[in-house]
Design a protein around this motif. Structure first.
Motif, mmCIF file in Angstrom:
data_model
loop_
_atom_site.group_PDB
_atom_site.id
_atom_site.type_symbol
_atom_site.label_atom_id
_atom_site.label_comp_id
_atom_site.label_asym_id
_atom_site.label_seq_id
_atom_site.Cartn_x
_atom_site.Cartn_y
_atom_site.Cartn_z
ATOM 1 N N ASP A 1 42.130 28.656 57.657
ATOM 2 C CA ASP A 1 42.950 28.796 58.870
ATOM 3 C C ASP A 1 42.930 30.244 59.372
ATOM 4 N N ASP A 2 43.049 31.198 58.431
ATOM 5 C CA ASP A 2 43.037 32.613 58.817
ATOM 6 C C ASP A 2 41.713 32.982 59.472
ATOM 7 N N VAL A 3 40.623 32.546 58.865
ATOM 8 C CA VAL A 3 39.299 32.857 59.421
ATOM 9 C C VAL A 3 39.128 32.193 60.780
ATOM 10 N N GLN A 4 39.618 30.945 60.905
ATOM 11 C CA GLN A 4 39.487 30.252 62.188
ATOM 12 C C GLN A 4 40.256 30.979 63.285
ATOM 13 N N ARG A 5 41.435 31.511 62.945
ATOM 14 C CA ARG A 5 42.192 32.273 63.945
ATOM 15 C C ARG A 5 41.431 33.528 64.356
ATOM 16 N N GLN A 6 40.720 34.147 63.395
ATOM 17 C CA GLN A 6 39.915 35.312 63.747
ATOM 18 C C GLN A 6 38.752 34.913 64.651
ATOM 19 N N VAL A 7 38.115 33.789 64.326
ATOM 20 C CA VAL A 7 37.000 33.312 65.165
ATOM 21 C C VAL A 7 37.480 33.057 66.583
ATOM 22 N N GLN A 8 38.700 32.538 66.711
ATOM 23 C CA GLN A 8 39.262 32.248 68.029
ATOM 24 C C GLN A 8 39.840 33.471 68.712
ATOM 25 N N GLY A 9 39.825 34.630 68.032
ATOM 26 C CA GLY A 9 40.338 35.857 68.627
ATOM 27 C C GLY A 9 41.841 35.980 68.609
ATOM 28 N N ARG A 10 42.536 35.081 67.894
ATOM 29 C CA ARG A 10 44.001 35.164 67.845
ATOM 30 C C ARG A 10 44.475 36.179 66.812
ATOM 31 N N THR A 11 43.665 36.403 65.785
ATOM 32 C CA THR A 11 43.962 37.423 64.782
ATOM 33 C C THR A 11 42.686 38.174 64.474
ATOM 34 N N GLY A 12 42.810 39.228 63.704
ATOM 35 C CA GLY A 12 41.634 39.984 63.304
ATOM 36 C C GLY A 12 41.955 41.460 63.171
ATOM 37 N N ARG A 13 41.040 42.167 62.563
ATOM 38 C CA ARG A 13 41.183 43.605 62.374
ATOM 39 C C ARG A 13 40.071 44.306 63.141
ATOM 40 N N VAL A 14 40.454 45.266 63.964
ATOM 41 C CA VAL A 14 39.492 46.031 64.757
ATOM 42 C C VAL A 14 39.646 47.499 64.396
ATOM 43 N N ARG A 15 38.534 48.141 64.020
ATOM 44 C CA ARG A 15 38.545 49.545 63.599
ATOM 45 C C ARG A 15 38.090 50.409 64.780
ATOM 46 N N LEU A 16 38.942 51.335 65.170
ATOM 47 C CA LEU A 16 38.702 52.130 66.382
ATOM 48 C C LEU A 16 38.765 53.617 66.064
ATOM 49 N N ILE B 1 46.269 40.706 66.370
ATOM 50 C CA ILE B 1 45.135 41.626 66.203
ATOM 51 C C ILE B 1 45.645 42.976 65.714
ATOM 52 N N ASP B 2 45.109 43.418 64.588
ATOM 53 C CA ASP B 2 45.504 44.684 63.968
ATOM 54 C C ASP B 2 44.439 45.731 64.282
ATOM 55 N N VAL B 3 44.821 46.768 65.025
ATOM 56 C CA VAL B 3 43.888 47.848 65.358
ATOM 57 C C VAL B 3 44.142 49.014 64.401
ATOM 58 N N GLN B 4 43.129 49.365 63.642
ATOM 59 C CA GLN B 4 43.210 50.507 62.735
ATOM 60 C C GLN B 4 42.536 51.690 63.419
ATOM 61 N N VAL B 5 43.286 52.769 63.599
ATOM 62 C CA VAL B 5 42.811 53.922 64.373
ATOM 63 C C VAL B 5 42.467 55.069 63.438
ATOM 64 N N ALA B 6 41.288 55.652 63.648
ATOM 65 C CA ALA B 6 40.866 56.851 62.921
ATOM 66 C C ALA B 6 40.716 57.994 63.914
ATOM 67 N N VAL B 7 41.266 59.162 63.588
ATOM 68 C CA VAL B 7 41.151 60.341 64.445
ATOM 69 C C VAL B 7 39.840 61.038 64.092
ATOM 70 N N LEU B 8 38.891 61.018 65.039
ATOM 71 C CA LEU B 8 37.538 61.517 64.772
ATOM 72 C C LEU B 8 36.997 62.249 65.985
ATOM 73 N N THR B 9 36.015 63.118 65.762
ATOM 74 C CA THR B 9 35.268 63.682 66.886
ATOM 75 C C THR B 9 34.328 62.605 67.419
ATOM 76 N N SER B 10 33.783 62.842 68.597
ATOM 77 C CA SER B 10 32.866 61.865 69.189
ATOM 78 C C SER B 10 31.637 61.647 68.299
ATOM 79 N N GLN B 11 31.117 62.742 67.709
ATOM 80 C CA GLN B 11 29.940 62.613 66.857
ATOM 81 C C GLN B 11 30.262 61.781 65.615
#
Length: 294
Positions: free
Chosen positions: A83-98, A123-133
């Motif tokens: 069920d968890d994976v299906q929700r991710q496939v449908q875009g209702r849940t998931g983790r996005v690394r930014l 949707i859980d967005v995990q943010v990393a503080v980084l330079t563009s490179q």
């Protein structure tokens, strides 16, 4: 059969719940011989009888009851995982690394995350503080999904970088200073400056702007955190050059914000890997796209 099959365990649980092989076969849409084979394989793997037949009824043995109790938990965990994976496939849940710079995180990204949280709370967005490179390197390495990067950037295999925003760079100066209506490179160079350190694209952008006017000022202090820089400006420690988004709140009353002459712009892009992103990543890209500004 070295591993315990979930299908076999599901068959065993169905027989225990329904009281017969035939009823389990109908419930699971299996042929009766298949149900018998599942039980025989489990008993061979365990090495003991799992079901007892008495007066036309089928019930678990003591060992069968112990296995059925564990099987229920395993099957519930497996169903929950699917069920968890299906929700991710449908875009209702998931983790996005930014990955993003401190400048983008200060104002633009929180606005986008607020919209995303309202529309896609799973949707859980995990943010990393980084330079563009650093952001581009981690995107290429597969440890990030999206990056907010300074433009221009050289083409990189496997990555897409699209224009996102073009915000003006402004001079932020102590309000107590006598100041012109527009700040020039010569006027700013004659005053104490608080600038980003040389590892950032903004530092290179402002250095080029000063150099075009024949100026090469040295910063009184170099920082990469815009809020800390503005606090120092408010305290009268020096002036700075920072981007200002149209929707950003006005600065502290102790700070005057002056346009530059000639004008200077900070362009940002959105980077992600080529191909079709996962749906959760596409949802985040869609929300960020609403904050696009030419």
């Amino acid at each position: 059969m070295r591993e315990l099959s979930l299908d076999r365990l599901r068959t065993l649980v169905a027989i225990a719940d329904l009281g017969s092989f035939a009823a389990a076969a109908r419930a699971l849409n299996l042929a009766p011989p298949t149900v018998s084979l599942h039980v025989a394989e489990l008993e061979a793997r365990i090495g003991a009888p799992l079901l007892l037949r008495t007066r036309g009824q089928v019930g678990p043995s003591a060992i069968g009851e112990a296995l059925i109790e564990r099987a229920r938990r395993l099957l519930a965990d497996a169903d929950e995982a699917l069920d968890d994976v299906q929700r991710q496939v449908q875009g209702r849940t998931g983790r996005v690394r930014l990955g993003a710079s401190t400048g983008a995180i200060a104002h633009l990204l929180p606005q986008a995350l607020q919209v995303l949280g309202a529309e896609h709370p799973g949707i859980d967005v995990q943010v990393a503080v980084l330079t563009s490179q650093e952001t581009l390197a981690r995107l290429a390495g597969g440890t990030l999904d999206i990056g907010l990067v300074a433009l221009p950037q050289p083409a990189a295999p496997g990555l897409r970088v699209l224009p996102w925003r073009r915000d003006p760079v402004m001079a932020f100066v102590p309000a107590a200073w006598p100041a012109p209506r527009r700040a020039t490179a010569a006027w700013l160079a004659a005053r104490p400056l608080i600038l980003n350190d040389t590892s950032t694209r903004l530092a290179r952008l402002t250095a080029e702007w000063f150099a075009a006017a024949g100026e090469q000022p040295k910063a009184r202090i170099q920082l990469n955190y815009n809020d800390a820089i503005k606090s120092l400006v408010a305290a009268g420690y020096g002036a700075t050059l920072l981007p200002h988004e149209a929707s950003a709140p006005l600065p502290d009353p102790r700070i005057a914000m002056l346009p530059l002459r000639p004008a200077l712009w900070r362009p940002l892009g959105i980077a992600h890997r080529s191909g079709t992103p996962e749906l959760a990543t596409r949802q985040v890209l869609d929300v960020l796209g609403r904050f696009r500004q030419a």
